[in-house]
Design a protein around this motif. Structure first.
Motif, PDB file in Angstrom:
ATOM      1  N   ASN A   1      52.600 -67.632  84.699  1.00 23.52           N
ATOM      2  CA  ASN A   1      53.166 -68.916  85.102  1.00 23.52           C
ATOM      3  C   ASN A   1      54.031 -69.556  84.025  1.00 23.52           C
ATOM      4  O   ASN A   1      54.358 -70.735  84.105  1.00 23.52           O
ATOM      5  N   THR A   2      54.409 -68.742  83.023  1.00 24.60           N
ATOM      6  CA  THR A   2      55.331 -69.178  81.980  1.00 24.60           C
ATOM      7  C   THR A   2      56.573 -68.294  82.008  1.00 24.60           C
ATOM      8  O   THR A   2      57.649 -68.746  82.338  1.00 24.60           O
ATOM      9  N   LEU A   3      56.391 -67.012  81.690  1.00 23.55           N
ATOM     10  CA  LEU A   3      57.504 -66.058  81.756  1.00 23.55           C
ATOM     11  C   LEU A   3      57.631 -65.427  83.137  1.00 23.55           C
ATOM     12  O   LEU A   3      58.713 -64.986  83.528  1.00 23.55           O
ATOM     13  N   THR A   4      56.525 -65.344  83.845  1.00 23.75           N
ATOM     14  CA  THR A   4      56.497 -64.720  85.164  1.00 23.75           C
ATOM     15  C   THR A   4      55.419 -65.399  86.008  1.00 23.75           C
ATOM     16  O   THR A   4      54.659 -66.217  85.491  1.00 23.75           O
ATOM     17  N   GLY A   5      55.365 -65.061  87.284  1.00 19.52           N
ATOM     18  CA  GLY A   5      54.327 -65.615  88.143  1.00 19.52           C
ATOM     19  C   GLY A   5      52.951 -65.128  87.719  1.00 19.52           C
ATOM     20  O   GLY A   5      52.808 -64.139  87.000  1.00 19.52           O
ATOM     21  N   ASP A   6      51.936 -65.809  88.168  1.00 19.96           N
ATOM     22  CA  ASP A   6      50.558 -65.475  87.812  1.00 19.96           C
ATOM     23  C   ASP A   6      50.224 -64.050  88.234  1.00 19.96           C
ATOM     24  O   ASP A   6      50.279 -63.710  89.412  1.00 19.96           O
ATOM     25  N   GLY A   7      49.906 -63.210  87.264  1.00 24.35           N
ATOM     26  CA  GLY A   7      49.517 -61.829  87.527  1.00 24.35           C
ATOM     27  C   GLY A   7      50.674 -60.885  87.794  1.00 24.35           C
ATOM     28  O   GLY A   7      50.461 -59.696  88.010  1.00 24.35           O
ATOM     29  N   SER A   8      51.893 -61.360  87.751  1.00 21.35           N
ATOM     30  CA  SER A   8      53.062 -60.541  88.078  1.00 21.35           C
ATOM     31  C   SER A   8      53.545 -59.739  86.868  1.00 21.35           C
ATOM     32  O   SER A   8      53.436 -60.193  85.735  1.00 21.35           O
ATOM     33  N   GLN A   9      54.090 -58.565  87.137  1.00 21.04           N
ATOM     34  CA  GLN A   9      54.750 -57.774  86.099  1.00 21.04           C
ATOM     35  C   GLN A   9      56.269 -57.881  86.231  1.00 21.04           C
ATOM     36  O   GLN A   9      57.009 -57.247  85.487  1.00 21.04           O
ATOM     37  N   VAL A  10      56.735 -58.680  87.182  1.00 21.35           N
ATOM     38  CA  VAL A  10      58.162 -58.816  87.459  1.00 21.35           C
ATOM     39  C   VAL A  10      58.752 -59.924  86.586  1.00 21.35           C
ATOM     40  O   VAL A  10      58.248 -61.039  86.570  1.00 21.35           O
ATOM     41  N   LEU A  11      59.821 -59.592  85.883  1.00 24.47           N
ATOM     42  CA  LEU A  11      60.531 -60.571  85.076  1.00 24.47           C
ATOM     43  C   LEU A  11      61.830 -60.916  85.790  1.00 24.47           C
ATOM     44  O   LEU A  11      62.659 -60.043  86.030  1.00 24.47           O
ATOM     45  N   GLU A  12      61.976 -62.178  86.151  1.00 22.04           N
ATOM     46  CA  GLU A  12      63.197 -62.612  86.842  1.00 22.04           C
ATOM     47  C   GLU A  12      64.399 -62.437  85.918  1.00 22.04           C
ATOM     48  O   GLU A  12      64.286 -62.563  84.696  1.00 22.04           O
ATOM     49  N   ASP A  13      65.568 -62.186  86.515  1.00 23.24           N
ATOM     50  CA  ASP A  13      66.798 -62.014  85.752  1.00 23.24           C
ATOM     51  C   ASP A  13      67.094 -63.226  84.875  1.00 23.24           C
ATOM     52  O   ASP A  13      67.570 -63.084  83.749  1.00 23.24           O
ATOM     53  N   SER A  14      66.801 -64.426  85.387  1.00 23.58           N
ATOM     54  CA  SER A  14      67.077 -65.643  84.620  1.00 23.58           C
ATOM     55  C   SER A  14      66.224 -65.712  83.353  1.00 23.58           C
ATOM     56  O   SER A  14      66.686 -66.185  82.308  1.00 23.58           O
ATOM     57  N   VAL A  15      64.992 -65.212  83.428  1.00 22.11           N
ATOM     58  CA  VAL A  15      64.121 -65.206  82.247  1.00 22.11           C
ATOM     59  C   VAL A  15      64.587 -64.129  81.276  1.00 22.11           C
ATOM     60  O   VAL A  15      64.596 -64.340  80.055  1.00 22.11           O
ATOM     61  N   GLN A  16      64.992 -62.977  81.791  1.00 22.49           N
ATOM     62  CA  GLN A  16      65.522 -61.917  80.927  1.00 22.49           C
ATOM     63  C   GLN A  16      66.754 -62.422  80.180  1.00 22.49           C
ATOM     64  O   GLN A  16      66.892 -62.195  78.973  1.00 22.49           O
ATOM     65  N   ALA A  17      67.638 -63.126  80.874  1.00 25.43           N
ATOM     66  CA  ALA A  17      68.840 -63.689  80.238  1.00 25.43           C
ATOM     67  C   ALA A  17      68.446 -64.725  79.188  1.00 25.43           C
ATOM     68  O   ALA A  17      69.053 -64.794  78.105  1.00 25.43           O
TER      69      ALA A  17
END
Length: 169
Positions: free
Chosen positions: A34-50
């Motif tokens: 819930n900071t870099l990604t959703g709770d329990g997710s391994q998916v990193l949104e493009d906006s966070v990667q940028a």
């Protein structure tokens, strides 16, 4: 008060290098869920990667400090190229101490970034560093303990705004 946030950001992407430079912050300790990604997710949104790339280009050192297990944190951290500390025991500041020594910065040069008052904000307060508090990325938490703590967070968030705080977007 140790639980009242110093700053509240809508999302991690709202934290700007200019803001960090004004505060003398050269290193960020990042929570995952819930900071870099959703709770329990391994998916990193493009906006966070940028955003991560922008921080690196600005010379901001980054590391992950999570209360989650290595099984959860390691694959996520390694995929995005960050060092990590799992089982950090937040709100105890032990994980923050480890991170600071690894980053090689003074306490005055680092900040905690996270979405939980009773873990991230409290750990930062106990360690004597600022917390860049985030609104959670998703409206749900899987862990029952987090769900319970969330019920008590609005009081501290309300105090932040009563003291003149603003939402950084």
């Amino acid at each position: 008060m140790i639980l009242t946030p110093e700053y509240i950001f809508r999302r991690v992407e709202a934290i700007r290098p200019e803001f960090l430079a004004q505060k003398g912050i050269q290193a960020l300790v990042l929570d995952v869920d819930n900071t870099l990604t959703g709770d329990g997710s391994q998916v990193l949104e493009d906006s966070v990667q940028a955003w991560l790339q922008e921080m690196r280009e600005a010379g901001i050192s980054l590391t992950i400090v999570s209360n989650n297990t290595a099984k959860r944190v390691r694959p996520f951290a390694e995929r995005i190229g960050l060092a990590w500390v799992s089982m950090a025991c937040k709100p105890l500041p032990l994980g923050l101490m480890v991170a600071r020594h690894r980053l090689g910065v003074k306490k005055s040069q680092m900040a905690m970034v996270g979405d939980q008052i009773y873990a991230d904000r409290m750990a930062a307060g106990l360690y004597g560093i600022p917390c860049l508090f985030l609104l959670p990325r998703t409206p749900h938490d899987k862990a029952r303990s987090v769900q319970i703590k969330r019920k008590y967070e609005p009081h501290w968030i309300r105090r932040y705004y009563e003291k003149g705080g603003k939402l950084y977007e």
